[in-house]
Design a protein around this motif. Structure first.
Motif: not given
Length: 552
Positions: A242-249
């Motif tokens: 299943q697709p996910v959104i990862a945010v890095v920073g």
């Protein structure tokens, strides 16, 4: 993705059609734009990616009719983007108005651009209706701002197609990186960023099922994300695709996300709430539950049928037209519906109420009258019930009231409170059975199992009859399910059926009942956070729930 097409009956037109490439957003149906809804309402053909079909189908124009209900016939499509393009081109060449709906925004969809080029090459006119991009909408719902006053760079990376050069560039940057990736690819993506130069302690948030009531966000760092997801029993998982959104920073730091997590912190977020009412009655209650983050599941416990002997109702309606009554009092939406249907049978409309005073027991009944074209003269200023209506009802005055009779269309099982009170005020009452209430058919087996097995987080009882009927057709709710009742009488009936009452509305109103459940959920959430515990739903406390959740 494999698109699904809804294709109406063939048209004789052979003039070139028109294609609208439409962004359906990241999953929340409320994120559809006004222009998108307008385009869907005018579509002859709807071709949608499977993950957004339910989002857009509700706004599509009805196509071919199926006996009993109009609906779009569905044509199957195979699994390649080329098939979607073929469906679009075939329908457009046939002179149809085509809506091609994709997840997120068409400008970020890998296949939409090719389909636009095909339309241009064939001389088919098209337009683009932008949607809320998934890579922007999901972080917003997760409480993760992508930029702040310092104006940092934002880079978007699709891990499925990213090249080594792409990873090197984002690794050398100190900006925010938004990564589209499958759940089981999150750890590998974090590793790519570390290998490209990002520090292992760089904050990272991972959001699955973004903008839906199944959304869940985890805070970690590039170096710890594998451990965090393992401890949360998210990985390994058969749902790893299943697709996910990862945010890095730095802008996605855990403390910041916790302060801004507005969506997942709703008081009933993700709660599956049983609403045992008729569908017409459940609408406003379900809407309010959704606003609190819940997922309402409507199960009719009462079916409404015409009276066994319609002659009494027919005489009353004729008397209403000929001036027999000074007042007509509606105590339910179903009563309004029954009178409206009888009016339509006789070719009457709202003008037949001219010169007659109209009373409604509460706001929902008043709204049903307004939709009929009738503005009620009396709605209780306090409690919305028969008792509340009586408190505001004027006594009969032979000087000012030329007629002393009230028409009261009601259910066959209605109580005598209102009739007795009106008689005490000096009025004559024609208490007429406008409709019968009977126990509804049992819900599907899956729903019955969820009720008895603890699959629901809460159930709202709005009357004693809903308690009796739900238990009768589906069984007793599991003891982990939160029981909310609209008032003392309903609570007493629930307790008589062996149920523990957890929530009671401060006043007999369905909206106050939903509000009371939300307050209960908020208190439960606050207590868990104060104790340093993970916030869970009531259904997650049932035996075996933790084990099953770990495998999904």
């Amino acid at each position: 993705m494999s698109p699904t097409a809804s294709v109406p009956s063939p048209s004789a037109s052979t003039a070139p059609g028109h294609v609208t490439f439409l962004g359906a957003g990241p999953g929340d149906p409320g994120l559809l734009t006004l222009r998108a809804v307008e385009a869907l309402a005018g579509a002859d053909v709807l071709i949608a990616d499977p993950d957004v079909l339910d989002v857009v189908r509700a706004h599509a124009r009805a196509g071919a009719e199926i006996p009993g209900m109009p609906q779009q016939p569905v044509a199957d499509a195979s699994s390649t983007p080329a098939d979607a393009a073929n469906l679009v081109m075939a329908a457009a060449r046939g002179g149809k108005r085509v809506v091609r709906a994709v997840s997120g925004d068409p400008g970020l969809d890998t296949g939409a651009g090719d389909e636009m080029l095909a339309c241009a090459a064939a001389g088919i006119t098209f337009e683009v209706v932008p949607g809320v991009a998934t890579v922007v909408g999901v972080p917003a719902y997760a409480g993760v701002p992508l930029r702040d006053g310092q104006g940092a760079d934002v880079r978007f990376v699709d891990a499925r197609t990213a090249s080594d050069r792409c990873w090197t560039e984002v690794g050398a940057s100190d900006g925010t990186v938004v990564v589209s990736v499958a759940l089981d690819g999150v750890v590998a993506a974090a590793g790519e960023l570390v290998a490209a130069g990002r520090k292992p302690d760089t904050p990272m948030t991972v959001t699955v099922a973004g903008t839906t009531t199944r959304q869940r966000t985890w805070n970690a760092t590039l170096g710890s994300v594998a451990q965090v997801l393992k401890q949360a029993k998210v990985l390994p998982s058969p749902q790893g695709h299943q697709p996910v959104i990862a945010v890095v920073g730095e802008r996605s730091a855990a403390a910041r996300q916790g302060q801004l997590s507005w969506f997942e912190s709703k008081p009933l977020f993700g709660w599956k709430v049983l609403v045992p009412r008729t569908k017409e009655q459940a609408a406003s209650l379900s809407d309010q539950l959704v606003s609190y983050g819940a997922v309402p599941h409507e199960v009719p416990t009462i079916a409404v049928e015409p009276p066994r002997t319609p002659q009494q109702m027919e005489r009353a309606v004729k008397g209403l037209v000929t001036g027999r009554y000074e007042w007509i009092a509606f105590t339910s939406v179903n009563a309004v519906k029954a009178v409206r249907e009888k009016f339509e049978e006789y070719g009457l409309d709202a003008r037949a109420f001219a010169g007659i005073k109209v009373a409604a027991v509460g706001e929902q009944t008043a709204n049903a009258l307004i939709a009929f074209g009738v503005k009620p003269d009396l709605v209780p200023s306090g409690e919305q019930s028969a008792a509340g209506l009586l408190e505001d009802w004027p006594p009969y005055d032979p000087v000012f009231d030329p007629i002393d009779r009230v028409f009261l269309p009601r259910a066959d099982i209605a109580t005598e409170t209102l009739v007795a009170g009106l008689i005490d005020l000096g009025w004559e009452v024609d208490d007429v059975t406008a409709y019968r209430t009977v126990r509804a058919s049992p819900p599907p087996a899956e729903t019955r199992e969820a009720i008895k097995g603890g699959g629901f987080d809460a159930v709202l009882f709005t009357s004693s009859s809903t308690v009796r009927n739900l238990v009768g057709i589906a069984g007793k709710p599991h003891n982990v399910t939160v029981i909310a009742c609209i008032g003392p009488a309903t609570a007493k009936t629930a307790e008589e059926h062996g149920l523990r009452v957890d929530v009671m509305a401060p006043e007999p109103s369905v909206l106050k009942l939903a509000e009371a459940l939300a307050d209960f959920g908020a208190g439960r959430r606050a207590a868990a956070l104060e104790a340093g515990e993970t916030v869970t739903r009531p259904s997650e406390r049932r035996p075996g729930a933790r084990r099953r959740r770990a495998t999904t």
